[in-house]
Write a protein that holds these residues in place. Structure first.
Motif, PDB file in Angstrom:
ATOM      1  N   MET A   1      84.310 130.432 -27.748  1.00  0.00           N
ATOM      2  CA  MET A   1      84.418 130.378 -26.298  1.00  0.00           C
ATOM      3  C   MET A   1      83.530 131.387 -25.581  1.00  0.00           C
TER       4      MET A   1
ATOM      5  N   VAL B   1      83.584 131.974 -20.727  1.00  0.00           N
ATOM      6  CA  VAL B   1      83.840 130.662 -21.302  1.00  0.00           C
ATOM      7  C   VAL B   1      82.589 129.797 -21.219  1.00  0.00           C
ATOM      8  N   ASP B   2      82.202 129.238 -22.356  1.00  0.00           N
ATOM      9  CA  ASP B   2      81.015 128.391 -22.431  1.00  0.00           C
ATOM     10  C   ASP B   2      81.457 126.949 -22.631  1.00  0.00           C
ATOM     11  N   LEU B   3      82.010 126.370 -21.581  1.00  0.00           N
ATOM     12  CA  LEU B   3      82.477 124.995 -21.685  1.00  0.00           C
ATOM     13  C   LEU B   3      81.347 123.995 -21.545  1.00  0.00           C
TER      14      LEU B   3
ATOM     15  N   THR C   1      87.259 134.422 -17.978  1.00  0.00           N
ATOM     16  CA  THR C   1      86.753 133.138 -17.488  1.00  0.00           C
ATOM     17  C   THR C   1      85.250 133.161 -17.308  1.00  0.00           C
TER      18      THR C   1
ATOM     19  N   SER D   1      79.817 132.868 -24.286  1.00  0.00           N
ATOM     20  CA  SER D   1      78.470 132.437 -23.939  1.00  0.00           C
ATOM     21  C   SER D   1      77.546 133.636 -24.078  1.00  0.00           C
TER      22      SER D   1
ATOM     23  N   HIS E   1      80.246 122.596 -24.874  1.00  0.00           N
ATOM     24  CA  HIS E   1      81.291 121.745 -25.451  1.00  0.00           C
ATOM     25  C   HIS E   1      81.323 120.394 -24.747  1.00  0.00           C
ATOM     26  N   VAL E   2      81.221 120.418 -23.430  1.00  0.00           N
ATOM     27  CA  VAL E   2      81.261 119.178 -22.651  1.00  0.00           C
ATOM     28  C   VAL E   2      80.045 118.312 -22.966  1.00  0.00           C
TER      29      VAL E   2
ATOM     30  N   LEU F   1      82.990 117.529 -30.497  1.00  0.00           N
ATOM     31  CA  LEU F   1      83.550 118.863 -30.289  1.00  0.00           C
ATOM     32  C   LEU F   1      83.637 119.616 -31.618  1.00  0.00           C
TER      33      LEU F   1
END
Length: 116
Positions: free
Chosen positions: A30, A60-62, A57, A32, A65-66, A15
């Motif tokens: 955060m 958010v570019d999770l 929301t 995208s 990160h994931v 991360l």
């Protein structure tokens, strides 16, 4: 080191590396870039708080990160497996060396007794 702490540590490092990558690119951590947002020309029908919540929301570019955490966590798992296996291998080798050393010392002592 326990398996869970190794995986967690490597995941957090992943991360941090993702955040470093985005910082080098001077991108928001955060946001995208695949989404583009332009404010509506007409007022939204829903209350403004809902509109801003949806707007935030959707940015958010999770996923990145994931993925970074999963890849580094997987590497952490294999680092733990490697550490465990090498520890076992080294313990066996140390036992072999100690046994060989004892046999050598016993043979030298027996040869000294025969020569005396």
């Amino acid at each position: 080191m326990a398996l869970l702490t190794t995986i967690t540590g490597f995941s957090l490092f992943g991360l941090a590396s993702r955040f470093g990558q985005l910082a080098i690119q001077r991108r928001n951590l955060m946001d995208s870039t695949s989404f583009s947002y332009s404010p509506p020309s007409t007022p939204p029908i829903c209350p403004p708080s809902f509109h801003y919540a949806v707007m935030l929301t959707s940015f958010v570019d999770l996923g990145g990160h994931v993925v970074a955490m999963a890849v580094f966590g997987y590497a952490g798992y294999w680092a733990h497996v490697y550490e465990t296996r090498t520890g076992e291998y080294l313990a066996v080798k140390r036992a072999e060396i100690a046994e060989r050393r004892e046999r050598t010392l016993a043979a030298e002592a027996e040869a000294a007794n025969l020569a005396a």
